[in-house]
Design a protein around this motif. Sequence first.
Motif, PDB file in Angstrom:
ATOM      1  N   LEU A  61      42.651  42.550  37.307  1.00 47.63           N
ATOM      2  CA  LEU A  61      41.240  42.774  37.032  1.00 47.63           C
ATOM      3  C   LEU A  61      41.071  43.649  35.794  1.00 47.63           C
ATOM      4  CD1 LEU A  61      39.882  43.470  40.638  1.00 47.63           C
ATOM      5  CD2 LEU A  61      40.195  41.285  39.465  1.00 47.63           C
ATOM      6  N   PRO A  62      39.984  43.459  35.041  1.00 47.26           N
ATOM      7  CA  PRO A  62      39.738  44.338  33.894  1.00 47.26           C
ATOM      8  C   PRO A  62      39.618  45.793  34.345  1.00 47.26           C
ATOM      9  CG  PRO A  62      38.257  42.439  33.873  1.00 47.26           C
ATOM     10  CD  PRO A  62      38.941  42.435  35.202  1.00 47.26           C
ATOM     11  N   SER A  63      40.113  46.704  33.526  1.00 50.66           N
ATOM     12  CA  SER A  63      40.000  48.123  33.832  1.00 50.66           C
ATOM     13  C   SER A  63      38.598  48.621  33.482  1.00 50.66           C
ATOM     14  CB  SER A  63      41.046  48.910  33.057  1.00 50.66           C
ATOM     15  OG  SER A  63      40.753  48.867  31.666  1.00 50.66           O
ATOM     16  N   LEU A  64      38.265  49.829  33.932  1.00 48.25           N
ATOM     17  CA  LEU A  64      36.963  50.409  33.613  1.00 48.25           C
ATOM     18  C   LEU A  64      36.789  50.590  32.107  1.00 48.25           C
ATOM     19  CD1 LEU A  64      36.613  53.090  36.440  1.00 48.25           C
ATOM     20  CD2 LEU A  64      35.249  51.016  36.162  1.00 48.25           C
ATOM     21  N   ASN A  79      31.556  41.280  30.193  1.00 45.04           N
ATOM     22  CA  ASN A  79      31.689  39.860  30.528  1.00 45.04           C
ATOM     23  C   ASN A  79      33.135  39.415  30.716  1.00 45.04           C
ATOM     24  OD1 ASN A  79      28.836  39.388  30.312  1.00 45.04           O
ATOM     25  ND2 ASN A  79      29.077  39.400  28.076  1.00 45.04           N
ATOM     26  N   LEU A  80      34.064  40.350  30.689  1.00 43.27           N
ATOM     27  CA  LEU A  80      35.464  39.981  30.847  1.00 43.27           C
ATOM     28  C   LEU A  80      35.734  39.343  32.204  1.00 43.27           C
ATOM     29  CD1 LEU A  80      37.294  43.110  29.363  1.00 43.27           C
ATOM     30  CD2 LEU A  80      37.189  40.819  28.358  1.00 43.27           C
ATOM     31  N   LEU A  81      36.617  38.362  32.189  1.00 46.83           N
ATOM     32  CA  LEU A  81      37.097  37.742  33.414  1.00 46.83           C
ATOM     33  C   LEU A  81      38.455  38.322  33.787  1.00 46.83           C
ATOM     34  CD1 LEU A  81      36.307  34.015  32.505  1.00 46.83           C
ATOM     35  CD2 LEU A  81      34.889  35.586  33.863  1.00 46.83           C
ATOM     36  N   ASN A 112      43.223  33.723  30.428  1.00 47.68           N
ATOM     37  CA  ASN A 112      42.266  34.825  30.250  1.00 47.68           C
ATOM     38  C   ASN A 112      42.913  36.186  30.032  1.00 47.68           C
ATOM     39  OD1 ASN A 112      40.065  33.036  30.647  1.00 47.68           O
ATOM     40  ND2 ASN A 112      40.262  33.264  32.864  1.00 47.68           N
ATOM     41  N   LEU A 113      44.076  36.229  29.379  1.00 45.12           N
ATOM     42  CA  LEU A 113      44.663  37.533  29.085  1.00 45.12           C
ATOM     43  C   LEU A 113      43.720  38.357  28.224  1.00 45.12           C
ATOM     44  CD1 LEU A 113      47.332  36.340  30.231  1.00 45.12           C
ATOM     45  CD2 LEU A 113      48.485  37.745  28.528  1.00 45.12           C
TER      46      LEU A 113
END
Length: 270
Positions: A61-64, A79-81, A112-113
Amino acid sequence: VNWMMLRGFYSFTKQWGNQTLQWTNQHQWFKSKWYTSAGLFYTHRVRRWVFKTSLQKTYRLPSLNELYWDQPGASGNENLLAETGYAFNGEAATNVKAFTFSVNPFVGWYNNLIAWQYLNQTLKPINQRRLFNYGFIGKGIYRKKLSLGVIEVTQNIHVVRSVYNDRYESSTLGMQQIFTPLITSNNVISIQRNRFQAYVGQQLIGTNYTTRDNTSFTEPYWLLDVGIGYTVRKWTASLVGQNLFNHAYFTIPSQAMPGRNININIQFNL
């Protein structure tokens, strides 16, 4: 920022003789969707050898910071996946007298890297499309006690072929992933005798591409560092020289890294 996630995890392990088999599974809720990771891990010990293999379905998951970073010249991307992918990893390791050796081959397919790139002069994370990578990590250590002291030689090498694999982007298809050198290597020779320590270290970094079509890159470079130190009771004094040959090098374009520098350090341990 409100940040709340639901996550479930379980694992199963079976061991018989010198063999171990483990299954893990994790589910996590993010942006109205469940993400699942699963892995099958196998270990087999034969005398001085250890063999490991794994098959994994992965996500990250994307970090904060990647989602909400807000500083001059850089910002996050709400909007990151999540990154997703499949990976195979292997390992063979052995220990024979003074010598330790391991090699880790790997291969993976990812979607989606997340990578930070400049967009309109602002550094911002984006999802890269499809990526295929493979390679190996090798490590060797030789440690021996001799009359002049304990000598240790360490060698690491990473070979990573990581290419864009999105057929809808012909300009980047088959190109090396940005900021991912094909070859990196470092080795260190150290000696320790009573209160005296010394080392020589060398680092090699291969070509580092900075654009997805590989038209912009930083040149390969190698660095040499040397250090000596002496300890008396709780005090340690050391002299360290970095980039002794004063090579000009860049990790990102147009930003030169430090040349030769000498540091004197004094340390007190409580």
